[in-house]
Design a protein around this motif. Structure first.
Motif, PDB file in Angstrom:
ATOM      1  N   ASP A 216       0.831  -0.991  -0.122  1.00  0.00           N
ATOM      2  CA  ASP A 216      -0.086   0.160  -0.133  1.00  0.00           C
ATOM      3  C   ASP A 216       0.892   1.379  -0.039  1.00  0.00           C
ATOM      4  O   ASP A 216       2.036   1.446  -0.095  1.00  0.00           O
ATOM      5  CB  ASP A 216      -1.038   0.177   1.081  1.00  0.00           C
ATOM      6  N   ASN A 220       3.240  -1.042   3.228  1.00  0.00           N
ATOM      7  CA  ASN A 220       3.089  -2.510   4.179  1.00  0.00           C
ATOM      8  C   ASN A 220       2.882  -3.215   3.025  1.00  0.00           C
ATOM      9  O   ASN A 220       1.798  -3.048   2.039  1.00  0.00           O
ATOM     10  CB  ASN A 220       1.811  -2.119   4.984  1.00  0.00           C
ATOM     11  N   ILE A 222       0.653  -6.069   1.384  1.00  0.00           N
ATOM     12  CA  ILE A 222      -0.507  -6.682   1.558  1.00  0.00           C
ATOM     13  C   ILE A 222      -0.660  -8.156   1.069  1.00  0.00           C
ATOM     14  O   ILE A 222      -1.467  -8.926   1.469  1.00  0.00           O
ATOM     15  CB  ILE A 222      -1.413  -5.777   0.244  1.00  0.00           C
ATOM     16  N   CYS A 302      -6.206  -1.977  -7.422  1.00  0.00           N
ATOM     17  CA  CYS A 302      -6.198  -3.144  -6.747  1.00  0.00           C
ATOM     18  C   CYS A 302      -7.477  -4.043  -7.318  1.00  0.00           C
ATOM     19  O   CYS A 302      -7.442  -5.217  -7.154  1.00  0.00           O
ATOM     20  CB  CYS A 302      -6.856  -2.621  -5.360  1.00  0.00           C
ATOM     21  N   ILE A 309      -6.219 -10.539  -2.471  1.00  0.00           N
ATOM     22  CA  ILE A 309      -5.536  -9.441  -2.119  1.00  0.00           C
ATOM     23  C   ILE A 309      -6.578  -8.106  -1.960  1.00  0.00           C
ATOM     24  O   ILE A 309      -6.324  -7.434  -1.096  1.00  0.00           O
ATOM     25  CB  ILE A 309      -4.407  -9.071  -3.247  1.00  0.00           C
ATOM     26  N   THR A 313      -7.372  -5.413   1.594  1.00  0.00           N
ATOM     27  CA  THR A 313      -7.181  -4.054   1.830  1.00  0.00           C
ATOM     28  C   THR A 313      -8.290  -3.149   1.079  1.00  0.00           C
ATOM     29  O   THR A 313      -9.012  -3.517   0.405  1.00  0.00           O
ATOM     30  CB  THR A 313      -5.876  -3.611   0.905  1.00  0.00           C
ATOM     31  N   GLU A 315      -7.412  -0.127   0.143  1.00  0.00           N
ATOM     32  CA  GLU A 315      -6.630   0.838  -0.940  1.00  0.00           C
ATOM     33  C   GLU A 315      -7.137   0.422  -2.382  1.00  0.00           C
ATOM     34  O   GLU A 315      -7.769  -0.451  -2.765  1.00  0.00           O
ATOM     35  CB  GLU A 315      -5.038   0.375  -1.019  1.00  0.00           C
ATOM     36  N   LEU A 318      -1.993  -0.612  -5.467  1.00  0.00           N
ATOM     37  CA  LEU A 318      -0.871  -0.949  -4.914  1.00  0.00           C
ATOM     38  C   LEU A 318       0.209  -0.618  -5.733  1.00  0.00           C
ATOM     39  O   LEU A 318       0.393  -0.332  -6.867  1.00  0.00           O
ATOM     40  CB  LEU A 318      -1.034  -2.173  -4.557  1.00  0.00           C
TER      41      LEU A 318
END
Length: 324
Positions: A216, A220, A222, A302, A309, A313, A315, A318
Protein backbone atom coordinates in the motif's frame (compact mmCIF):
# COMPACT_ATOMS: atom_id res chain seq x y z
CA UNK A 1 20.95 17.08 -8.95
CA UNK A 2 19.77 13.66 -8.03
CA UNK A 3 16.04 13.50 -7.49
CA UNK A 4 15.60 11.09 -4.61
CA UNK A 5 13.22 8.14 -4.83
CA UNK A 6 11.73 7.24 -1.46
CA UNK A 7 10.85 3.57 -1.53
CA UNK A 8 9.48 1.20 1.00
CA UNK A 9 12.36 -1.17 0.39
CA UNK A 10 15.14 -1.83 2.87
CA UNK A 11 18.73 -0.75 2.37
CA UNK A 12 20.16 -2.71 5.25
CA UNK A 13 19.93 -6.39 6.02
CA UNK A 14 19.42 -5.65 9.70
CA UNK A 15 17.18 -2.58 9.63
CA UNK A 16 14.43 -1.63 7.23
CA UNK A 17 14.18 1.87 5.93
CA UNK A 18 10.43 2.23 5.48
CA UNK A 19 8.57 4.93 3.69
CA UNK A 20 5.93 5.43 1.06
CA UNK A 21 6.78 4.85 -2.60
CA UNK A 22 7.65 8.02 -4.43
CA UNK A 23 4.96 9.70 -6.51
CA UNK A 24 5.19 8.65 -10.13
CA UNK A 25 7.37 11.06 -12.03
CA UNK A 26 7.43 12.18 -15.63
CA UNK A 27 9.60 10.45 -18.20
CA UNK A 28 12.01 13.40 -18.24
CA UNK A 29 12.48 13.29 -14.47
CA UNK A 30 13.11 9.55 -14.54
CA UNK A 31 15.54 9.98 -17.44
CA UNK A 32 17.55 12.66 -15.62
CA UNK A 33 17.67 10.46 -12.53
CA UNK A 34 18.91 7.45 -14.45
CA UNK A 35 21.68 9.47 -16.07
CA UNK A 36 23.08 9.93 -12.56
CA UNK A 37 22.40 6.41 -11.32
CA UNK A 38 24.20 5.01 -14.38
CA UNK A 39 27.44 6.75 -13.45
CA UNK A 40 30.21 4.21 -14.31
CA UNK A 41 32.01 5.00 -11.04
CA UNK A 42 29.23 3.11 -9.24
CA UNK A 43 30.72 -0.10 -10.64
CA UNK A 44 33.83 0.23 -8.48
CA UNK A 45 32.33 1.53 -5.23
CA UNK A 46 33.83 -0.27 -2.26
CA UNK A 47 31.65 -2.14 0.22
CA UNK A 48 32.80 0.27 2.95
CA UNK A 49 31.51 3.31 1.04
CA UNK A 50 28.20 1.63 0.31
CA UNK A 51 27.74 0.63 3.96
CA UNK A 52 28.53 4.18 5.09
CA UNK A 53 25.87 5.47 2.72
CA UNK A 54 23.31 3.01 4.07
CA UNK A 55 24.10 3.92 7.65
CA UNK A 56 23.77 7.62 6.85
CA UNK A 57 20.32 7.04 5.36
CA UNK A 58 19.28 4.97 8.37
CA UNK A 59 20.51 7.39 11.01
CA UNK A 60 19.69 10.73 9.39
CA UNK A 61 16.08 11.73 10.06
CA UNK A 62 16.03 13.93 6.94
CA UNK A 63 16.95 11.02 4.65
CA UNK A 64 13.47 9.47 4.70
CA UNK A 65 11.98 12.53 3.04
CA UNK A 66 14.93 13.25 0.75
CA UNK A 67 16.86 16.28 1.95
CA UNK A 68 17.94 17.70 -1.40
CA UNK A 69 20.01 20.44 0.28
CA UNK A 70 22.37 17.96 1.89
CA UNK A 71 24.99 16.76 -0.62
CA UNK A 72 25.87 13.80 1.58
CA UNK A 73 22.26 12.59 1.55
CA UNK A 74 22.09 12.97 -2.23
CA UNK A 75 25.25 10.95 -2.70
CA UNK A 76 24.12 8.30 -0.21
CA UNK A 77 20.83 7.78 -2.08
CA UNK A 78 22.67 7.66 -5.39
CA UNK A 79 25.05 4.96 -4.15
CA UNK A 80 22.30 2.92 -2.52
CA UNK A 81 19.89 2.99 -5.44
CA UNK A 82 22.60 2.01 -7.93
CA UNK A 83 24.32 -0.76 -5.95
CA UNK A 84 21.77 -2.37 -3.58
CA UNK A 85 18.86 -4.57 -4.64
CA UNK A 86 15.62 -2.94 -3.37
CA UNK A 87 13.85 -6.21 -2.54
CA UNK A 88 16.41 -8.16 -0.52
CA UNK A 89 18.90 -5.38 0.36
CA UNK A 90 21.78 -7.46 -0.99
CA UNK A 91 24.70 -5.87 -2.76
CA UNK A 92 24.36 -6.18 -6.55
CA UNK A 93 27.60 -7.67 -7.97
CA UNK A 94 29.56 -5.07 -9.94
CA UNK A 95 29.22 -6.80 -13.35
CA UNK A 96 25.43 -6.77 -13.02
CA UNK A 97 24.79 -3.25 -11.74
CA UNK A 98 22.72 -1.09 -14.11
CA UNK A 99 25.71 1.23 -14.54
CA UNK A 100 27.49 -1.31 -16.75
CA UNK A 101 24.76 -1.47 -19.39
CA UNK A 102 26.02 1.53 -21.34
CA UNK A 103 29.46 -0.13 -21.51
CA UNK A 104 28.11 -3.27 -23.23
CA UNK A 105 27.80 -1.73 -26.68
CA UNK A 106 30.86 -3.70 -27.87
CA UNK A 107 29.08 -6.96 -27.07
CA UNK A 108 26.04 -5.80 -29.04
CA UNK A 109 28.28 -4.69 -31.91
CA UNK A 110 29.98 -8.10 -32.10
CA UNK A 111 26.66 -9.94 -32.05
CA UNK A 112 25.51 -7.95 -35.09
CA UNK A 113 28.59 -8.49 -37.27
CA UNK A 114 27.96 -9.99 -40.74
CA UNK A 115 28.16 -13.75 -40.95
CA UNK A 116 31.33 -15.33 -42.34
CA UNK A 117 30.74 -18.74 -40.84
CA UNK A 118 28.31 -20.09 -38.30
CA UNK A 119 31.14 -21.00 -35.92
CA UNK A 120 32.30 -17.38 -35.80
CA UNK A 121 28.86 -16.33 -34.55
CA UNK A 122 28.42 -18.84 -31.73
CA UNK A 123 30.65 -17.10 -29.17
CA UNK A 124 29.27 -13.54 -29.68
CA UNK A 125 25.68 -14.76 -29.54
CA UNK A 126 26.26 -17.03 -26.55
CA UNK A 127 28.11 -14.33 -24.56
CA UNK A 128 25.46 -11.71 -25.34
CA UNK A 129 22.53 -13.87 -24.18
CA UNK A 130 24.45 -15.31 -21.24
CA UNK A 131 25.04 -11.85 -19.85
CA UNK A 132 21.50 -10.67 -20.66
CA UNK A 133 19.99 -13.64 -18.85
CA UNK A 134 22.19 -13.23 -15.77
CA UNK A 135 21.47 -9.48 -15.64
CA UNK A 136 17.72 -10.04 -15.87
CA UNK A 137 17.72 -12.64 -13.09
CA UNK A 138 19.94 -10.59 -10.75
CA UNK A 139 18.02 -7.33 -11.26
CA UNK A 140 14.52 -8.80 -11.39
CA UNK A 141 12.03 -8.70 -8.53
CA UNK A 142 13.37 -10.77 -5.62
CA UNK A 143 10.46 -10.53 -3.19
CA UNK A 144 9.18 -14.05 -3.90
CA UNK A 145 10.64 -17.33 -2.66
CA UNK A 146 13.17 -18.92 -4.99
CA UNK A 147 16.11 -21.28 -4.56
CA UNK A 148 19.57 -20.88 -6.07
CA UNK A 149 19.36 -24.09 -8.09
CA UNK A 150 16.05 -22.97 -9.61
CA UNK A 151 17.64 -19.77 -10.89
CA UNK A 152 20.64 -21.69 -12.25
CA UNK A 153 18.55 -24.26 -14.10
CA UNK A 154 16.19 -21.61 -15.44
CA UNK A 155 19.08 -19.41 -16.54
CA UNK A 156 20.88 -22.26 -18.30
CA UNK A 157 17.74 -23.16 -20.24
CA UNK A 158 17.10 -19.56 -21.25
CA UNK A 159 20.73 -19.08 -22.40
CA UNK A 160 20.67 -22.19 -24.59
CA UNK A 161 17.29 -21.41 -26.17
CA UNK A 162 18.08 -17.71 -26.72
CA UNK A 163 21.44 -18.51 -28.31
CA UNK A 164 19.89 -21.11 -30.63
CA UNK A 165 17.11 -18.75 -31.73
CA UNK A 166 19.67 -15.96 -32.20
CA UNK A 167 21.80 -18.20 -34.44
CA UNK A 168 18.87 -19.48 -36.49
CA UNK A 169 18.57 -16.50 -38.91
CA UNK A 170 22.36 -16.51 -39.29
CA UNK A 171 22.21 -20.19 -40.21
CA UNK A 172 19.64 -19.43 -42.90
CA UNK A 173 21.90 -16.72 -44.31
CA UNK A 174 24.82 -19.14 -44.58
CA UNK A 175 22.84 -22.11 -45.91
CA UNK A 176 20.59 -20.22 -48.31
CA UNK A 177 23.13 -17.53 -49.27
CA UNK A 178 20.67 -14.73 -48.53
CA UNK A 179 22.53 -11.50 -49.26
CA UNK A 180 19.76 -8.93 -49.64
CA UNK A 181 19.85 -5.83 -47.44
CA UNK A 182 16.70 -6.91 -45.66
CA UNK A 183 17.89 -10.42 -44.76
CA UNK A 184 21.50 -9.43 -44.05
CA UNK A 185 21.00 -6.23 -42.03
CA UNK A 186 17.47 -5.67 -40.81
CA UNK A 187 15.92 -9.08 -40.13
CA UNK A 188 18.69 -9.83 -37.57
CA UNK A 189 17.85 -6.53 -35.84
CA UNK A 190 14.17 -7.44 -35.59
CA UNK A 191 14.98 -10.89 -34.24
CA UNK A 192 17.50 -9.45 -31.75
CA UNK A 193 14.91 -7.01 -30.40
CA UNK A 194 12.25 -9.70 -30.06
CA UNK A 195 14.65 -12.18 -28.44
CA UNK A 196 15.75 -9.54 -25.94
CA UNK A 197 12.16 -9.13 -24.80
CA UNK A 198 11.58 -12.88 -24.76
CA UNK A 199 14.76 -13.33 -22.74
CA UNK A 200 13.32 -11.11 -19.99
CA UNK A 201 10.01 -13.00 -20.01
CA UNK A 202 11.72 -16.39 -19.84
CA UNK A 203 14.45 -15.55 -17.30
CA UNK A 204 11.93 -13.90 -14.94
CA UNK A 205 9.12 -16.41 -15.55
CA UNK A 206 8.96 -17.33 -11.85
CA UNK A 207 7.57 -13.89 -10.98
CA UNK A 208 4.22 -14.36 -12.79
CA UNK A 209 4.08 -17.97 -11.55
CA UNK A 210 4.62 -17.30 -7.84
CA UNK A 211 3.65 -13.67 -7.50
CA UNK A 212 5.56 -10.66 -6.21
CA UNK A 213 4.96 -8.40 -3.23
CA UNK A 214 2.41 -5.63 -3.58
CA UNK A 215 2.27 -2.81 -1.03
CA UNK A 216 0.00 0.00 0.00
CA UNK A 217 1.04 3.66 -0.02
CA UNK A 218 2.50 3.29 3.47
CA UNK A 219 4.83 0.52 2.34
CA UNK A 220 2.96 -2.30 4.10
CA UNK A 221 3.04 -5.60 2.22
CA UNK A 222 -0.53 -6.69 1.36
CA UNK A 223 0.27 -9.96 -0.35
CA UNK A 224 1.82 -11.66 -3.38
CA UNK A 225 0.29 -11.07 -6.77
CA UNK A 226 0.87 -13.08 -9.94
CA UNK A 227 -0.85 -10.37 -11.97
CA UNK A 228 1.55 -7.73 -10.66
CA UNK A 229 4.43 -10.08 -11.51
CA UNK A 230 3.11 -10.45 -15.04
CA UNK A 231 2.83 -6.68 -15.46
CA UNK A 232 6.34 -6.10 -14.07
CA UNK A 233 7.90 -8.62 -16.47
CA UNK A 234 5.89 -7.38 -19.45
CA UNK A 235 6.91 -3.74 -18.90
CA UNK A 236 10.58 -4.67 -18.46
CA UNK A 237 10.50 -6.84 -21.61
CA UNK A 238 9.08 -3.89 -23.56
CA UNK A 239 11.90 -1.65 -22.34
CA UNK A 240 14.49 -4.23 -23.50
CA UNK A 241 12.94 -4.35 -26.97
CA UNK A 242 13.24 -0.56 -27.12
CA UNK A 243 16.84 -0.65 -25.85
CA UNK A 244 18.36 -3.31 -28.08
CA UNK A 245 16.10 -2.79 -31.07
CA UNK A 246 16.96 0.90 -31.35
CA UNK A 247 20.64 0.40 -30.46
CA UNK A 248 21.01 -2.16 -33.27
CA UNK A 249 18.74 -0.52 -35.85
CA UNK A 250 20.18 3.01 -36.00
CA UNK A 251 23.81 1.92 -36.69
CA UNK A 252 22.53 -0.31 -39.52
CA UNK A 253 20.67 2.65 -41.07
CA UNK A 254 23.73 4.88 -40.84
CA UNK A 255 25.91 2.13 -42.33
CA UNK A 256 23.44 1.60 -45.20
CA UNK A 257 23.73 5.22 -46.34
CA UNK A 258 27.42 5.53 -45.46
CA UNK A 259 28.32 2.74 -47.88
CA UNK A 260 27.00 4.92 -50.71
CA UNK A 261 29.40 7.78 -50.00
CA UNK A 262 32.67 8.50 -51.80
CA UNK A 263 34.51 8.43 -48.49
CA UNK A 264 33.57 4.78 -47.93
CA UNK A 265 34.69 3.79 -51.43
CA UNK A 266 38.11 5.25 -50.69
CA UNK A 267 38.25 3.99 -47.07
CA UNK A 268 36.27 0.72 -46.72
CA UNK A 269 37.74 0.08 -43.26
CA UNK A 270 35.94 3.17 -41.93
CA UNK A 271 32.58 1.36 -42.00
CA UNK A 272 33.31 -0.69 -38.87
CA UNK A 273 34.66 2.36 -37.07
CA UNK A 274 31.44 4.21 -37.87
CA UNK A 275 29.21 1.32 -36.79
CA UNK A 276 31.06 0.80 -33.52
CA UNK A 277 31.04 4.52 -32.70
CA UNK A 278 27.37 4.80 -33.59
CA UNK A 279 26.49 1.74 -31.49
CA UNK A 280 28.34 3.17 -28.47
CA UNK A 281 26.61 6.55 -28.79
CA UNK A 282 23.11 5.21 -29.41
CA UNK A 283 23.25 2.60 -26.66
CA UNK A 284 24.72 5.15 -24.24
CA UNK A 285 21.61 7.26 -24.81
CA UNK A 286 19.10 4.42 -25.02
CA UNK A 287 20.02 2.78 -21.70
CA UNK A 288 18.60 5.63 -19.56
CA UNK A 289 15.76 6.08 -22.05
CA UNK A 290 14.68 2.43 -21.85
CA UNK A 291 15.04 2.31 -18.06
CA UNK A 292 12.83 5.43 -17.86
CA UNK A 293 9.96 4.23 -20.05
CA UNK A 294 8.23 2.71 -17.00
CA UNK A 295 8.66 3.74 -13.33
CA UNK A 296 10.67 1.26 -11.28
CA UNK A 297 8.01 1.51 -8.56
CA UNK A 298 5.01 0.26 -10.53
CA UNK A 299 1.43 1.17 -9.70
CA UNK A 300 -1.50 -1.18 -10.25
CA UNK A 301 -5.21 -0.82 -9.52
CA UNK A 302 -6.40 -3.07 -6.72
CA UNK A 303 -9.41 -4.28 -8.73
CA UNK A 304 -6.97 -5.74 -11.28
CA UNK A 305 -5.40 -8.03 -8.68
CA UNK A 306 -6.43 -11.37 -7.19
CA UNK A 307 -9.58 -11.46 -5.06
CA UNK A 308 -7.69 -12.42 -1.90
CA UNK A 309 -5.60 -9.26 -2.18
CA UNK A 310 -8.67 -7.10 -2.85
CA UNK A 311 -10.29 -8.45 0.31
CA UNK A 312 -7.17 -7.76 2.39
CA UNK A 313 -7.10 -3.99 1.82
CA UNK A 314 -9.31 -0.98 1.21
CA UNK A 315 -6.70 0.75 -0.98
CA UNK A 316 -7.70 1.51 -4.57
CA UNK A 317 -4.17 1.02 -5.91
CA UNK A 318 -1.04 -0.81 -4.80
CA UNK A 319 2.67 -0.67 -5.62
CA UNK A 320 5.36 -3.17 -6.59
CA UNK A 321 9.01 -3.24 -7.65
CA UNK A 322 9.21 -3.64 -11.44
CA UNK A 323 12.90 -4.51 -11.44
CA UNK A 324 15.45 -3.27 -13.95
Amino acid sequence: MLTVIITCFCFSAAINLSGAPAPLKSFIQRFLQWTELLDPTNLVLSIEKIEKSRQLLLTNEDASRGDLEDKRIQEAWKRSLSTVHPDNSRLIPGPFRPSICALLSLQLFLSMLPVKSLKSMILPQASFYTYSTAFNIVNGNASYDRRAHESLLLGAGVIVSSTFLGLFPRLLQVRLSMNSVLSRNFIPVIILAQLSGMNVIASRSLEPMRGIEVMDKEGNVIGYSRKAGTKAVKDTATSRVVLFGTSAFIPEVFAYFFKRTQFFLQNPWSLWTLKLSCTVLVMGLMVPVSFSVFPQIGRIQCNELEKEIQSATEETELFYNRGV
